[in-house]
Design an enzyme around this catalytic site. Sequence first.
Site, PDB file in Angstrom:
ATOM      1  N   LYS A   1     -15.664  -8.118 -30.107  1.00  0.00           N
ATOM      2  CA  LYS A   1     -16.629  -8.135 -29.011  1.00  0.00           C
ATOM      3  C   LYS A   1     -16.819  -9.528 -28.415  1.00  0.00           C
ATOM      4  O   LYS A   1     -16.751 -10.520 -29.142  1.00  0.00           O
ATOM      5  CB  LYS A   1     -17.968  -7.635 -29.579  1.00  0.00           C
ATOM      6  CG  LYS A   1     -18.923  -7.087 -28.569  1.00  0.00           C
ATOM      7  CD  LYS A   1     -20.292  -6.841 -29.189  1.00  0.00           C
ATOM      8  CE  LYS A   1     -21.145  -8.076 -29.130  1.00  0.00           C
ATOM      9  NZ  LYS A   1     -22.577  -7.888 -29.303  1.00  0.00           N
TER      10      LYS A   1
ATOM     11  N   LYS B   1     -22.026 -14.103 -27.763  1.00  0.00           N
ATOM     12  CA  LYS B   1     -22.507 -15.435 -27.391  1.00  0.00           C
ATOM     13  C   LYS B   1     -22.448 -16.419 -28.557  1.00  0.00           C
ATOM     14  O   LYS B   1     -22.483 -17.617 -28.356  1.00  0.00           O
ATOM     15  CB  LYS B   1     -23.918 -15.357 -26.811  1.00  0.00           C
ATOM     16  CG  LYS B   1     -24.936 -14.725 -27.722  1.00  0.00           C
ATOM     17  CD  LYS B   1     -26.192 -14.349 -26.949  1.00  0.00           C
ATOM     18  CE  LYS B   1     -27.028 -13.379 -27.763  1.00  0.00           C
ATOM     19  NZ  LYS B   1     -27.830 -12.464 -26.992  1.00  0.00           N
TER      20      LYS B   1
ATOM     21  N   LYS C   1     -24.551 -11.037 -39.702  1.00  0.00           N
ATOM     22  CA  LYS C   1     -25.336 -12.253 -39.491  1.00  0.00           C
ATOM     23  C   LYS C   1     -25.529 -13.027 -40.786  1.00  0.00           C
ATOM     24  O   LYS C   1     -25.590 -14.255 -40.773  1.00  0.00           O
ATOM     25  CB  LYS C   1     -26.683 -11.912 -38.840  1.00  0.00           C
ATOM     26  CG  LYS C   1     -26.541 -11.528 -37.380  1.00  0.00           C
ATOM     27  CD  LYS C   1     -27.893 -11.287 -36.717  1.00  0.00           C
ATOM     28  CE  LYS C   1     -27.711 -10.962 -35.237  1.00  0.00           C
ATOM     29  NZ  LYS C   1     -28.969 -10.536 -34.605  1.00  0.00           N
TER      30      LYS C   1
END
Length: 331
Positions: free
Chosen positions: A198, A201, A115
């Site tokens: 993966k 979103k 992140k």
Amino acid sequence: MGLSKSIMFSAIQPSGKLTLGNYIGTISHWMHIQDMYNCIYSIADLHAITVNQDKKLFQQNILDTLALYLASGVNPKKSIIFVQSEVQEHCQLNWILNCHTYFGELIRMTQFKQKSKINPNNINIGLFNYPILMAADILLYQSDTVLVGHDQIQHVELARKIAKRLNFLYGQVVTVPKIYIPNKNGSKIMALLNPIKKMSKSDSNLNNIIFLLDDHKCVVKKIARSITDSDNKIFYDTVNKPGISNLLNIYSSLTGTSISVLENMFVNTTYKNFKLLVTQSILDILLKLQEKFFYFKNKKDYLRDILDIGASLAKKEAQKTIQKLYNVLGL
Ligand code: TRP
């Protein structure tokens, strides 16, 4: 909550854009375990403010997340459903846990590193602290089990470590939670155009993702375009055939048919027809889910009531743990 059943905790962030991966990995299992456990399902809004939120949209996303829980079969008469920020004890416990977690443990967290890379201008301390707040969510309710997807395993392992540390220092004060990953293959749904990473979103290419609120046309198009390979044989091999394996996983998870049965079923099926069947399996689930979602979304008062009741039930349990820790710490 009845004493006989053990406690299961799970949560997701109210991002407003939940994916098929979220559904298969976690939410779809929530309904089925409600009779076996005392389930506590949280909407993790405090985790969501580690990135900037637009207030109006955020409030809508929180209610939409609840509507989606209900549409997925979570029953507020059986399970506690609440918004994290409405039970202040999460922050109280968070601070206590902060004082029992080491910098070195957090700096190793894979998701923090990822992140930070994606958003280098907002590496706030909340993002760093994120796994400890998760530990607080879990330990606050003396949870026996935590249901998560693959990407959260490292965080729950940290929660277990912190729990053991507290018990070592202060005697038996918190339950050390077990990790429950519902469906080993299915909980890891991969990106459609790049099936070695993966389905996420936050992916910038929307064709990688099926959102739970995607319409019919969109699902048809995204599956038709998904990456496969050129050997025209349908079998499970994540190394050499990641695209086909991902579609098999999706189909298997949504229909409850094992991969080996599917391999036999599809020996003579072309990729084109296989993709049509996968598309249909997704639509069967999504269209029903969406119908229920819009039904609940419009019942604003009903949604508010559920959250009020949920928060007060959660608070009652949460206060017991806080009291226990205040006692042993001398606060
Ligand atoms: N971080 C989790 C996610 O993004 C959501 C979450 C918050 C959670 N608190 C939790 C999951 C506690 C399990 C337990 O999916």
